[in-house]
Write a protein that holds these residues in place. Sequence first.
Motif, short mmCIF file in Angstrom:
data_model
loop_
_atom_site.label_atom_id
_atom_site.label_comp_id
_atom_site.label_asym_id
_atom_site.label_seq_id
_atom_site.Cartn_x
_atom_site.Cartn_y
_atom_site.Cartn_z
N ASN A 245 14.97 6.98 2.95
CA ASN A 245 15.16 6.48 4.32
C ASN A 245 13.88 6.80 5.09
O ASN A 245 13.57 7.97 5.36
CB ASN A 245 16.37 7.17 4.96
N ALA A 246 13.14 5.77 5.45
CA ALA A 246 11.82 5.96 6.06
C ALA A 246 11.53 4.79 6.99
O ALA A 246 12.24 3.79 7.02
CB ALA A 246 10.75 6.09 4.99
N GLU A 247 10.45 4.94 7.76
CA GLU A 247 9.97 3.87 8.65
C GLU A 247 8.51 4.12 9.00
O GLU A 247 7.90 5.06 8.53
CB GLU A 247 10.81 3.78 9.92
N PHE A 248 7.96 3.26 9.84
CA PHE A 248 6.61 3.37 10.39
C PHE A 248 5.56 3.66 9.32
O PHE A 248 4.82 4.64 9.40
CB PHE A 248 6.57 4.45 11.47
N PRO A 249 5.44 2.83 8.28
CA PRO A 249 4.46 3.08 7.22
C PRO A 249 3.03 2.95 7.72
O PRO A 249 2.72 2.08 8.53
CB PRO A 249 4.79 2.00 6.18
N ARG A 250 2.16 3.80 7.23
CA ARG A 250 0.73 3.73 7.57
C ARG A 250 -0.09 3.95 6.30
O ARG A 250 0.34 4.61 5.36
CB ARG A 250 0.36 4.80 8.60
N VAL A 251 -1.31 3.40 6.33
CA VAL A 251 -2.26 3.61 5.25
C VAL A 251 -3.56 4.16 5.84
O VAL A 251 -3.77 4.13 7.05
CB VAL A 251 -2.55 2.32 4.45
N ASP A 252 -4.42 4.63 4.98
CA ASP A 252 -5.76 5.04 5.37
C ASP A 252 -6.44 3.83 6.01
O ASP A 252 -6.46 2.74 5.43
CB ASP A 252 -6.52 5.50 4.13
N PRO A 253 -7.00 3.96 7.22
CA PRO A 253 -7.59 2.79 7.89
C PRO A 253 -8.74 2.16 7.13
O PRO A 253 -9.10 1.00 7.40
CB PRO A 253 -8.04 3.35 9.24
N ARG A 254 -9.31 2.87 6.18
CA ARG A 254 -10.42 2.33 5.41
C ARG A 254 -9.97 1.30 4.38
O ARG A 254 -10.82 0.60 3.79
CB ARG A 254 -11.18 3.47 4.72
N VAL A 255 -8.65 1.19 4.13
CA VAL A 255 -8.17 0.27 3.10
C VAL A 255 -7.23 -0.79 3.67
O VAL A 255 -6.51 -1.46 2.91
CB VAL A 255 -7.47 1.03 1.95
N VAL A 256 -7.21 -0.98 4.98
CA VAL A 256 -6.38 -2.04 5.55
C VAL A 256 -6.82 -3.39 4.98
O VAL A 256 -7.99 -3.75 5.03
CB VAL A 256 -6.47 -2.05 7.09
N GLY A 257 -5.88 -4.13 4.40
CA GLY A 257 -6.20 -5.42 3.79
C GLY A 257 -6.87 -5.32 2.44
O GLY A 257 -7.28 -6.34 1.88
N GLN A 258 -6.96 -4.11 1.89
CA GLN A 258 -7.54 -3.87 0.57
C GLN A 258 -6.52 -3.11 -0.27
O GLN A 258 -5.52 -2.60 0.24
CB GLN A 258 -8.83 -3.05 0.68
N ARG A 259 -6.78 -2.99 -1.55
CA ARG A 259 -5.85 -2.27 -2.42
C ARG A 259 -5.74 -0.81 -1.98
O ARG A 259 -6.75 -0.14 -1.77
CB ARG A 259 -6.30 -2.34 -3.87
N ASN A 260 -4.52 -0.33 -1.83
CA ASN A 260 -4.28 1.05 -1.42
C ASN A 260 -3.46 1.80 -2.47
O ASN A 260 -2.58 1.22 -3.12
CB ASN A 260 -3.54 1.10 -0.07
N GLN A 261 -3.76 3.10 -2.58
CA GLN A 261 -3.00 3.95 -3.48
C GLN A 261 -1.81 4.62 -2.80
O GLN A 261 -0.80 4.90 -3.43
CB GLN A 261 -3.89 5.06 -4.04
#
Length: 504
Positions: free
Chosen positions: A381-397
């Motif tokens: 149960n989760a929400e508000f996902p975020r990624v490293d801003p350096r990989v927005v629109g690119q492959r992320n781990q």
Amino acid sequence: MNRRNFFQSLGAVAASGIALPTWATQTGLQQTGGIGKAKPLFRANPRLTCLRGYQGQDVSCDSAWIEGKIPSDLRGDFYRNGPGLFERGNQRYHHWFDGDGMVHAWRFGEQGVSHQARFVRTKKFLAEQQAGEFLVPAFGTPIEAKIPMRSSDTMNTANTNVIQLDGRLLALWEGGSAHAMDASSLQTHGIVSWAPELAGMPFSAHPKVEADGTMWNFGTMMDRLVMYQISAQGKLIKHHVMKCPRTAMAHDFAISQKHLIFLLSPIALNMDLLRAGRSMVDSMEWKAEESTKVLIVEKADFTKSRILEIPALMLFHFGNAWEENNIIHLDFVKSNDLTNFNTWMPKIMRGEDVASEPSNPAFLRIDLNTNKIRLTERLENAEFPRVDPRVVGQRNQFLYYPHAVNKRDNNAFNGVMRLHVDSGKKDVFDFGERYRLEEHVVVPKRGSRNEGEAWLVGVGFDVDRQTSFASVFDAQNLSAGPVALAHLPYWLPHCFHGNFYSRA
């Protein structure tokens, strides 16, 4: 718990000598009359204090009380935005999305952490402050208009997100224009128009910013979609308005290297109910028998698009998207229908501590060669996902979420989670039942090059102490617990979204 038993269970806060202002220690809002008749509007509930709202006052704290140690390379401004005022005169908003926007600045400097928050001085806010009552309809509350409704910006609350673009802040609300603000003083400068022909057009609260600063955004108007490409210098590069599958609400989207991707849920707007005086939220109807439309638009040419279909599902937020060999991979947080939106939110706005339906991490694999889509989802149960801003629109781990850890009532996020996308491995920290967390954002460590070499920074509410705090984690080791907490001497209204901007 870890990190020295979570700073000895925060026992040092009690000895810190921080005095709370009178307004911050009240047990509940005045019980006032409702629309048309007297009735309680907010039941005093310490677990939901952060949804009571302020009365229009700005707040500040020059020096938060630091527990642990703020990393020496974490220097910058953490801006947040969310609804901050829910009640005027004898009325209280029915829905969390209705409150007036309040922008927060947590400033991390050599001398410690400070906090400042100001309401966005929209035309709506200023007029209603002077009148002492609500003057315009709200998204989720049926209010009779008492001033001319010239455009959607008449009811613009600027309450959902805040970004920095070319040195100025933009307070965002998906139904209308962005509001410009001064990044230092948080003074409101006014409405932003990207071009004369775009004045008053919807500008989503979820723009996507690539590593080079290019910003992509959209706005919806039932069966019309406007798309924007904006440079890092805040200049409009191109825009396009197109016809799209009709939906009453599209809150977010994703970008990959070559595409903009929208999931348009089957939400219809009952115009008869709307004309009869119901709010927009109360006029929305879930069409479970219909499909969710997957709209894919080419970045290079907004006029080129395709529409695919998947079974009905509800979502608010995407994490990221990327593509390889003409296959788009994207993630989002999935709900089954509108229950949380139009049933749970009105209840918590009355102070009712009720369970919500869970929302789960989900993943789509869209094969553009065959137009086939595969959906997978997880049980957390989760929400508000975020990624490293350096990989927005690119492959992320990695993906980072606030997480409801070991909670049966599914009513608050009390932990943080990092998910390794390929392996499925998790790194989780559980704050415990007394804490309610907001979105956490990823802040790259100074000089780092690799995704995930970062700090995870967010805001939370301590139910027992009735105060708010900022938390800092090493994003590579969440389970070790926060490296630092910055405590305020007051509570804050819960925010939706924000971003951290580092200083050299």
